[in-house]
Design a protein around this motif. Structure first.
Motif, PDB file in Angstrom:
ATOM      1  N   UNK A   1     128.237 -35.583   4.427  1.00 57.06           N
ATOM      2  CA  UNK A   1     128.126 -36.785   3.449  1.00 57.06           C
ATOM      3  C   UNK A   1     126.638 -36.981   2.952  1.00 57.06           C
ATOM      4  N   UNK A   2     126.658 -37.235   1.580  1.00 61.65           N
ATOM      5  CA  UNK A   2     125.241 -37.144   0.802  1.00 61.65           C
ATOM      6  C   UNK A   2     124.545 -38.240   1.639  1.00 61.65           C
ATOM      7  N   UNK A   3     125.056 -39.476   2.053  1.00 58.41           N
ATOM      8  CA  UNK A   3     124.175 -40.508   2.615  1.00 58.41           C
ATOM      9  C   UNK A   3     123.941 -40.130   4.131  1.00 58.41           C
ATOM     10  N   UNK A   4     124.369 -39.039   4.584  1.00 53.79           N
ATOM     11  CA  UNK A   4     123.801 -38.831   5.912  1.00 53.79           C
ATOM     12  C   UNK A   4     122.783 -37.695   6.062  1.00 53.79           C
ATOM     13  N   UNK A   5     122.588 -37.041   5.063  1.00 57.45           N
ATOM     14  CA  UNK A   5     121.607 -36.053   4.911  1.00 57.45           C
ATOM     15  C   UNK A   5     120.335 -36.253   5.177  1.00 57.45           C
TER      16      UNK A   5
ATOM     17  N   UNK B   1     119.570 -28.181   5.962  1.00 59.03           N
ATOM     18  CA  UNK B   1     118.324 -28.086   6.453  1.00 59.03           C
ATOM     19  C   UNK B   1     117.315 -27.391   5.682  1.00 59.03           C
ATOM     20  N   UNK B   2     117.568 -26.417   4.934  1.00 62.41           N
ATOM     21  CA  UNK B   2     116.647 -25.637   3.988  1.00 62.41           C
ATOM     22  C   UNK B   2     116.141 -26.729   2.747  1.00 62.41           C
ATOM     23  N   UNK B   3     117.229 -27.256   2.343  1.00 67.61           N
ATOM     24  CA  UNK B   3     116.822 -28.340   1.119  1.00 67.61           C
ATOM     25  C   UNK B   3     115.914 -29.601   1.878  1.00 67.61           C
ATOM     26  N   UNK B   4     116.548 -30.104   2.937  1.00 69.38           N
ATOM     27  CA  UNK B   4     115.537 -30.859   3.617  1.00 69.38           C
ATOM     28  C   UNK B   4     113.989 -30.590   3.995  1.00 69.38           C
ATOM     29  N   UNK B   5     114.038 -29.264   4.524  1.00 70.95           N
ATOM     30  CA  UNK B   5     112.456 -28.362   4.677  1.00 70.95           C
ATOM     31  C   UNK B   5     111.827 -28.303   3.360  1.00 70.95           C
ATOM     32  N   UNK B   6     112.582 -27.861   2.378  1.00 71.17           N
ATOM     33  CA  UNK B   6     111.678 -27.960   0.992  1.00 71.17           C
ATOM     34  C   UNK B   6     111.306 -29.063   0.492  1.00 71.17           C
TER      35      UNK B   6
END
Length: 135
Positions: free
Chosen positions: A66-70, A114-119
């Protein structure tokens, strides 16, 4: 299948080296201030800032579908600074803090999440410090 603690071995991590026109202290303060609005847990020293965000519990409960959980993806960012000729040299290391897991295999879609969040963490920190990649 053994239990692995991700604190010693993240599944996902990225490192970058930047130059900032700010002094080392100004760069760390700017980065800390930027992440304070994200409700991050921040620990700062004279040449170091450690930032933790997300929730292991929330991520395990809701996952990454879910987009809201990312935004709950459990990640950390360690930033070290030192004086450079014109400002500060910054070493940034972003990594997951997923915690104890039964396998090193990622859940469906976890790598991209995870990679999107790290970026995102790296971009946010670089922007706050007005930094650009070294080289």
């Amino acid at each position: 299948m053994g239990i692995v603690g991700s604190r010693t071995k993240p599944m996902f991590e990225k490192s970058e080296l930047w130059l900032s026109p700010l002094s080392p202290n100004q760069a760390l303060t700017a980065i800390s201030t930027a992440f304070a609005s994200e409700k991050a847990r921040i620990r700062q020293d004279e040449d170091f800032v450690d930032i933790r965000t997300g929730s292991n519990w929330q991520y395990r409960l809701w996952g990454n579908l879910f987009s809201w959980s990312r935004p709950n993806v459990p990640v950390g960012l360690t930033v070290r600074v030192r004086a450079a000729e014109q400002g500060a040299q910054i070493e940034a290391h972003a990594f997951d803090t997923f915690g104890i897991r039964l396998t090193d295999h990622a859940f469906f879609g976890a790598q991209e999440t995870f990679e999107d969040r790290l970026d995102g963490l790296l971009v946010m920190a670089a922007s706050a410090a007005k930094a650009s990649r070294e080289g």
